[in-house]
Design a protein around this motif. Structure first.
Motif, PDB file in Angstrom:
ATOM      1  N   LEU A   9       1.115  -0.982   0.206  1.00  0.00           N
ATOM      2  CA  LEU A   9       0.025  -0.006   0.020  1.00  0.00           C
ATOM      3  C   LEU A   9       0.899   1.573   0.228  1.00  0.00           C
ATOM      4  N   LEU A  10       1.960   1.506   0.714  1.00  0.00           N
ATOM      5  CA  LEU A  10       2.730   2.305   0.941  1.00  0.00           C
ATOM      6  C   LEU A  10       3.664   3.059  -0.404  1.00  0.00           C
ATOM      7  N   ALA A  11       3.561   1.564  -1.692  1.00  0.00           N
ATOM      8  CA  ALA A  11       4.430   1.912  -2.800  1.00  0.00           C
ATOM      9  C   ALA A  11       3.508   2.823  -3.498  1.00  0.00           C
ATOM     10  N   ALA A  12       2.110   2.570  -3.536  1.00  0.00           N
ATOM     11  CA  ALA A  12       0.398   3.714  -4.646  1.00  0.00           C
ATOM     12  C   ALA A  12       0.947   4.575  -4.425  1.00  0.00           C
ATOM     13  N   PRO A  13       1.810   5.660  -3.099  1.00  0.00           N
ATOM     14  CA  PRO A  13       1.432   6.651  -3.374  1.00  0.00           C
ATOM     15  C   PRO A  13       2.434   7.714  -4.526  1.00  0.00           C
ATOM     16  N   PHE A  14       3.772   6.763  -4.749  1.00  0.00           N
ATOM     17  CA  PHE A  14       4.853   6.725  -4.681  1.00  0.00           C
ATOM     18  C   PHE A  14       4.726   6.994  -6.234  1.00  0.00           C
ATOM     19  N   ALA A  15       4.243   5.631  -7.018  1.00  0.00           N
ATOM     20  CA  ALA A  15       4.170   5.417  -8.252  1.00  0.00           C
ATOM     21  C   ALA A  15       3.662   6.655  -8.537  1.00  0.00           C
ATOM     22  N   LEU A  16       2.333   7.166  -8.253  1.00  0.00           N
ATOM     23  CA  LEU A  16       1.340   8.357  -8.684  1.00  0.00           C
ATOM     24  C   LEU A  16       1.913   9.006  -8.417  1.00  0.00           C
ATOM     25  N   LEU A  17       2.422   9.679  -7.505  1.00  0.00           N
ATOM     26  CA  LEU A  17       3.692  10.537  -8.097  1.00  0.00           C
ATOM     27  C   LEU A  17       4.408  10.764  -9.224  1.00  0.00           C
ATOM     28  N   LEU A  18       5.188  10.154  -8.722  1.00  0.00           N
ATOM     29  CA  LEU A  18       6.017  10.157 -10.099  1.00  0.00           C
ATOM     30  C   LEU A  18       5.438   9.655 -11.658  1.00  0.00           C
ATOM     31  N   GLU A  19       4.865   9.659 -11.698  1.00  0.00           N
ATOM     32  CA  GLU A  19       3.722   9.061 -13.116  1.00  0.00           C
ATOM     33  C   GLU A  19       2.956  10.209 -13.886  1.00  0.00           C
ATOM     34  N   ARG A  20       2.604  11.271 -11.746  1.00  0.00           N
ATOM     35  CA  ARG A  20       1.718  12.488 -12.270  1.00  0.00           C
ATOM     36  C   ARG A  20       2.954  13.469 -13.544  1.00  0.00           C
TER      37      ARG A  20
END
Length: 381
Positions: A9-20
């Protein structure tokens, strides 16, 4: 998104941030083209200008990315022939490509006429000036952009060469692994030959292979197994291979080919004509490597480094790899190039277990488990 992060779960926000906030796949970063004093910076003392947007900063309506390669070819062909007054048909025939009439009439003719005028005055035509004549309103950042595009075109050609080499090595290794084992009768004949030959003759026989020559010329003793491996007929492999080594080396070569294919496809997509480029969604976080896969990689390396001639723990030399005779010498050398990122040179080329595992993780669709990390390094070495 959660599936891509392996359920963490903690990895998902970082993935979204990098993609955005990453530059899109088919876009250039306008900040990289600005002078240092004009590039975007944050400040704690005063408001700053917003960062440049790609579309506004890189208005390339006068010359597109998919045209830059053809424009450079036209310039180089005229330069080669020392004649910038060649006709549309002449240049098209010389290059063997179709030159769009609108590109020729709207841009190229103007630039070629000016280059021919300069040549008539005894001045040397240069590509940057050619671009300026093609695009009179061009700015320094556009010229830098053109240079980047041309470097990318050169990189595409380099990738094609590397990909061809990697495919050739993969096919060679797969054919090598598929060979039947040397028949016992032929093996016995080679062993009898070994016993009956003088040392100098043995050395000369083994060093006919260019890769083996690098090691045995340095004074390494030729053993029975070295001789059998070197003299083994090409339709056989001299002994049964190590299953873990076969699997992991084959996987490493396949992953290398896949990585180069992906890189080449991404680069070529940049130069596709408008509407032809197809891009895949970028993935910023990999799932964790499966335990069985991690164990297999470690088992293979432990098999590499089990040779007595390599005394350094957690390290395997190219000499040790070759003398194991599990992998053909050319593939051993290529493996070192993949893992180290350079040609296997020096008095004792090779690689460590950590670099071997890191390269496999880099090429694979997985990442290391956090339980394996120790102070930022792979602990299972």
């Amino acid at each position: 998104m959660l599936a891509e992060t392996g359920g963490e779960l903690l990895a998902a926000p970082f993935a979204l941030l990098l993609e955005r906030f990453s530059v899109r796949e088919l876009e250039d970063d306008p900040e990289s083209l600005e002078d240092e004093d004009k590039s975007f910076k944050l400040s704690h003392t005063a408001p700053v200008e917003l960062p440049l947007q790609t579309a506004a900063a890189l208005d390339t309506s006068f010359l597109r990315r998919d045209e830059i390669g053809l424009v450079r070819k036209v310039f180089r062909e005229c330069e080669r022939q020392c004649d910038f007054s060649l006709s549309h048909e002449d240049i098209g025939r010389a290059l063997g490509v179709f030159i769009p009439p609108d590109l020729w009439c709207d841009r190229l003719v103007r630039g070629l006429d000016e280059m021919e005028r300069l040549r008539g005055l005894g001045q040397k035509p240069i590509l940057s000036l050619f671009f300026r004549k093609l695009c009179p309103t061009v700015k320094p950042r556009h010229l830098r952009l053109f240079q980047i595009w041309m470097k990318e075109l050169d990189h595409i050609e380099e990738l094609k060469v590397h990909l061809a080499t990697s495919r050739r090595m993969q096919e060679y290794f797969e054919s090598y692994v598929a060979r039947p084992v040397l028949p016992a009768r032929v093996r016995q004949e080679l062993l009898e030959e070994y016993e009956g030959l003088a040392y100098n003759t043995l050395q000369a026989s083994v060093t006919r292979d260019a890769f083996r020559k690098r090691f045995y010329d340095g004074g390494s003793r030729v053993t029975k197994e070295d001789y059998v491996a070197a003299m083994c007929p090409t339709e056989f492999r001299h002994k049964e291979g190590n299953p873990a080594v076969n699997l992991v080396v084959g996987q490493l070569l396949r992953l290398q080919v896949a990585k180069l294919e992906e890189a080449l496809a991404r680069k070529e997509a940049l130069f596709a004509k408008n509407g032809e480029a197809v891009t895949a969604r970028r993935k910023f976080i990999k799932p964790s490597v499966p335990d069985h896969q991690w164990d297999l990689w470690n088992e293979a390396f432990d098999s590499f480094s089990s040779v007595e001639s390599d005394s350094r723990e957690g390290h395997v030399s190219l000499l040790a790899l070759v003398r194991q005779n599990d992998v053909c010498p050319a593939v051993c050398d290529f493996m070192c190039q993949i893992v180290t990122g350079s040609r296997a040179e020096g008095p004792d080329p090779g690689f460590s277990k950590e670099s071997f595992l890191q390269k496999l993780l880099e090429l694979s669709p997985w990442r290391v488990k956090k339980e394996i990390l120790s102070q930022g390094r792979l602990s299972a070495v």
